[in-house]
Design a protein around this motif. Structure first.
Motif, PDB file in Angstrom:
ATOM      1  N   ARG A  63       0.783  -1.103   0.057  1.00 56.34           N
ATOM      2  CA  ARG A  63       0.165  -0.047   0.009  1.00 56.34           C
ATOM      3  C   ARG A  63       1.017   1.358  -0.025  1.00 56.34           C
ATOM      4  O   ARG A  63       1.942   1.212   0.635  1.00 56.34           O
ATOM      5  CB  ARG A  63      -0.890   0.007   1.419  1.00 56.34           C
ATOM      6  N   ILE A  75      -0.815   5.385  -5.960  1.00 57.47           N
ATOM      7  CA  ILE A  75      -0.336   4.263  -7.048  1.00 57.47           C
ATOM      8  C   ILE A  75      -0.941   4.709  -8.254  1.00 57.47           C
ATOM      9  O   ILE A  75      -1.983   4.687  -8.306  1.00 57.47           O
ATOM     10  CB  ILE A  75      -0.879   3.122  -6.431  1.00 57.47           C
ATOM     11  N   SER A 130      -1.150   3.311 -11.498  1.00 53.92           N
ATOM     12  CA  SER A 130      -0.929   1.866 -12.170  1.00 53.92           C
ATOM     13  C   SER A 130      -0.955   2.020 -13.548  1.00 53.92           C
ATOM     14  O   SER A 130      -0.386   0.881 -14.174  1.00 53.92           O
ATOM     15  CB  SER A 130      -2.353   1.268 -11.709  1.00 53.92           C
ATOM     16  N   GLU A 165      -6.403   4.308  -9.882  1.00 46.91           N
ATOM     17  CA  GLU A 165      -5.344   4.464  -8.864  1.00 46.91           C
ATOM     18  C   GLU A 165      -5.710   3.988  -7.600  1.00 46.91           C
ATOM     19  O   GLU A 165      -6.386   4.224  -6.686  1.00 46.91           O
ATOM     20  CB  GLU A 165      -5.070   5.968  -8.435  1.00 46.91           C
ATOM     21  N   PRO A 166      -5.298   2.222  -7.633  1.00 48.92           N
ATOM     22  CA  PRO A 166      -5.634   1.618  -6.418  1.00 48.92           C
ATOM     23  C   PRO A 166      -5.116   2.011  -5.060  1.00 48.92           C
ATOM     24  O   PRO A 166      -3.906   2.609  -5.146  1.00 48.92           O
ATOM     25  CB  PRO A 166      -5.583   0.247  -7.018  1.00 48.92           C
ATOM     26  N   PHE A 205      -1.893  -3.495  -3.979  1.00 52.09           N
ATOM     27  CA  PHE A 205      -1.993  -4.338  -4.804  1.00 52.09           C
ATOM     28  C   PHE A 205      -1.199  -5.433  -3.960  1.00 52.09           C
ATOM     29  O   PHE A 205      -0.448  -5.331  -3.152  1.00 52.09           O
ATOM     30  CB  PHE A 205      -1.153  -3.955  -6.238  1.00 52.09           C
ATOM     31  N   ILE A 233       1.814  -9.183 -10.219  1.00 53.12           N
ATOM     32  CA  ILE A 233       0.653  -8.611  -9.670  1.00 53.12           C
ATOM     33  C   ILE A 233      -0.739  -9.572  -9.596  1.00 53.12           C
ATOM     34  O   ILE A 233      -0.929  -9.984 -10.712  1.00 53.12           O
ATOM     35  CB  ILE A 233       0.375  -7.158 -10.332  1.00 53.12           C
ATOM     36  N   THR A 277      -5.336  -5.846  -7.496  1.00 53.73           N
ATOM     37  CA  THR A 277      -5.331  -4.441  -7.087  1.00 53.73           C
ATOM     38  C   THR A 277      -6.741  -3.940  -6.629  1.00 53.73           C
ATOM     39  O   THR A 277      -7.634  -4.712  -7.034  1.00 53.73           O
ATOM     40  CB  THR A 277      -4.817  -3.432  -8.274  1.00 53.73           C
ATOM     41  N   LEU A 283       0.714  -1.610 -13.397  1.00 52.53           N
ATOM     42  CA  LEU A 283       0.405  -2.488 -12.082  1.00 52.53           C
ATOM     43  C   LEU A 283      -0.881  -2.898 -12.426  1.00 52.53           C
ATOM     44  O   LEU A 283      -1.769  -2.395 -11.723  1.00 52.53           O
ATOM     45  CB  LEU A 283       0.613  -1.558 -10.855  1.00 52.53           C
ATOM     46  N   ALA A 284      -1.118  -4.152 -12.717  1.00 52.14           N
ATOM     47  CA  ALA A 284      -2.482  -4.898 -12.868  1.00 52.14           C
ATOM     48  C   ALA A 284      -2.383  -6.145 -12.681  1.00 52.14           C
ATOM     49  O   ALA A 284      -1.259  -6.738 -13.070  1.00 52.14           O
ATOM     50  CB  ALA A 284      -2.838  -4.431 -14.373  1.00 52.14           C
TER      51      ALA A 284
END
Length: 529
Positions: free
Chosen positions: A9, A13, A15, A20-21, A24, A31, A34, A487-488
């Motif tokens: 966290r 973020i 991504s 914007e989670p 993740f 990853i 998320t 970032l997925a």
């Protein structure tokens, strides 16, 4: 037993997938999910949590055109950059000291004639008459050699120019020590016994020690992936040795030298051969010379001159190579800086596309001087362009001196490419310009040189777009957009924690944002948490 993921966290973020989670999850090296931190905590109740505090997390930076192996080797050379020596006398003194303290060649690099001044064969002969000396320009497209070095390489006074390369001469027709383009570039990827004698290489053990140091330095500025943009036998051996030793700091894609294409082809080394740590991205060739070296092929001469630059390949040679590599289903990544060279390359790509249909997206390396017609043709072909990301900042006002105020508005045309829907990847061409991604992002956003001069301001892009160039764009350039750059879920867990949000920082201060931590495959490779 299946290992629980680790939850990360952070304050922000980015991504690159439109969200914007808050957090993740990373399982193995990818990853896995998320979303909101509470939701992920409920989903993975046994997961360890890594709290990155107020850090801003972005996908790992990816330099799609740099020279990692050559950077490693150059660390063993004499640095004669303007930061290390002052003027011609400083350079010559450094050469004298190196020649006196070591046996063998003096290999010097990062020479910038536009700052340091002109060096020639006679000067190097006076500094080191009995020692072979080569002083390479920062562009790597030309160098100055002394008489002993020319002799060692078999270049005599009657040596003819070669196709795509030349030997400089003074007003009396005598060699002045300058070696241009293929007469130099070919020696980076040749073997003993080839027509172009190779330059000397360091011991493997020394290279491996430097390899680890360079990887750590690149991790420290947020780089998790790179594409080594000219790989011959020496460079391939360096990367293969590092891979065999289990290096896990940086992912390397390689562009194999076209000069050795048939040799590589016979070995089965084609596009996508390898794994996620070391793989073949394509084949590298050249059409013309360099921007900083003032040897690129241009329709309008360099400002204040009658010089239109040099071609390394003819149209016939280019058509033949592109047709062969394209038909084999391999990606091409062809260096073309000047507008004349780019049009030649587009002609070759268009001919190949009409002949054989493949699913490979080819590249244009640098693609520096363009116009609307060139960009339309690039978009129609579905090419990826890899323009210089840091050159506006690195060269500043010198670009306008060399190319004129009108032409610099069409130089490194990030804005125009993105507006046309052309995928754009990042490139420092390091060691030709500084490696730091945040400095390059600042360059693309501000178009302001370190000298304070703004060049080609109409081609500036937003911070969000510049981050995209360094992540999604670079992944596209190597055919890895399905596993890098975001970032997925399903993507590689390569990410960087920054000390501030580049989108909200003063654009002139982006380069000063600290890199707090770098992770490759979910493993911390720089900094602390």
């Amino acid at each position: 037993m299946r290992q629980s993921p680790v939850l990360y966290r952070a304050g922000t973020i980015i991504s690159q997938d439109g969200t914007e989670p808050e957090a993740f999850a990373v399982a193995a090296d990818r990853i896995s999910a998320t979303g909101a931190f509470r939701e992920l905590s409920d989903r993975y109740p046994d997961a360890e949590t890594v709290d990155l505090g107020d850090a801003v997390v972005v996908p790992g930076f990816n330099d799609a055109h740099a020279h990692f192996a050559d950077t490693v080797q150059s660390r063993l050379d004499l640095d004669v950059s303007p930061a290390s020596v002052i003027g011609v006398e400083g350079l010559l003194e450094a050469v004298r000291e190196r020649a006196a303290s070591r046996r063998g060649w003096v290999l010097a690099g990062n020479y910038d004639d536009s700052v340091t001044g002109r060096v020639d064969r006679a000067m190097l002969d006076a500094a080191a008459p009995a020692t072979p000396v080569i002083v390479r320009h920062v562009s790597a497209h030309w160098a100055v050699l002394n008489s002993r070095a020319l002799e060692e390489l078999g270049v005599g006074e009657d040596a003819p120019d070669i196709a795509g390369g030349s030997y400089g001469r003074d007003q009396h027709g005598r060699l002045d020590g300058r070696v241009y383009e293929r007469a130099l570039l070919g020696r980076y990827v040749s073997r003993p016994g080839d027509a172009l004698a190779p330059l000397p290489t360091p011991e493997p053990a020394d290279v491996m020690a430097e390899y680890a140091r360079v990887a750590a330095e690149w991790n420290a500025v947020g780089i998790t992936s790179t594409c080594d943009a000219f790989v011959g036998p020496q460079q391939l051996e360096i990367h293969s040795m590092a891979r065999a030793q289990g290096g896990r700091g940086i992912r390397v894609a390689m562009l194999l030298a076209a000069e050795r294409y048939e040799e590589y082809r016979a070995l089965g080394l084609g596009t996508d051969f390898g794994d996620e740590w070391l793989r073949v991205a394509g084949v590298k060739a050249f059409v013309d010379g360099a921007i900083g070296g003032r040897t690129c092929r241009v329709s309008e001469p360099f400002a204040g001159t009658h010089d239109h630059g040099m071609l390394i390949s003819t149209q016939e040679e280019l058509d033949s190579l592109v047709g062969r590599v394209h038909a084999d289903g391999n990606r091409l990544a062809v260096h073309a800086n000047g507008d004349v060279a780019i049009r030649m390359l587009l002609q070759a790509y268009e001919t190949a596309a009409r002949t054989v249909q493949t699913g490979v997206r080819h590249r244009i390396e640098h693609c520096s001087i363009v116009d609307a017609e060139i960009i339309t043709r690039i978009a129609a072909l579905g090419l990826t362009v890899v323009p210089f990301s840091a050159y506006a900042r690195f060269y500043g006002g010198r670009l306008e001196e060399w190319y004129g105020s009108d032409r610099v508005e069409r130089l490194f045309a990030h804005r125009a490419f993105l507006d046309a829907g052309v995928p754009v990847a990042a490139s420092t061409d390091h060691p030709a310009s500084p490696i730091e991604p945040l400095g390059a992002i600042q360059s693309m956003v501000t178009r302001r040189g370190v000298d304070g001069v703004r060049v080609g301001g109409t081609q500036a892009i937003s911070v969000e777009e510049a981050i995209g160039v360094y992540t999604i764009g670079s992944a596209t350039a190597t055919g890895e957009e399905g596993r890098k750059g975001r970032l997925a879920p399903g993507y590689l867990a390569d990410f960087v924690a920054l000390g501030a949000d580049p989108r909200r920082a003063d654009p002139e201060g982006i380069s000063e944002i600290p890199v707090l931590a770098t992770f490759t495959g979910g493993r911390l490779v720089h900094g602390g948490v």
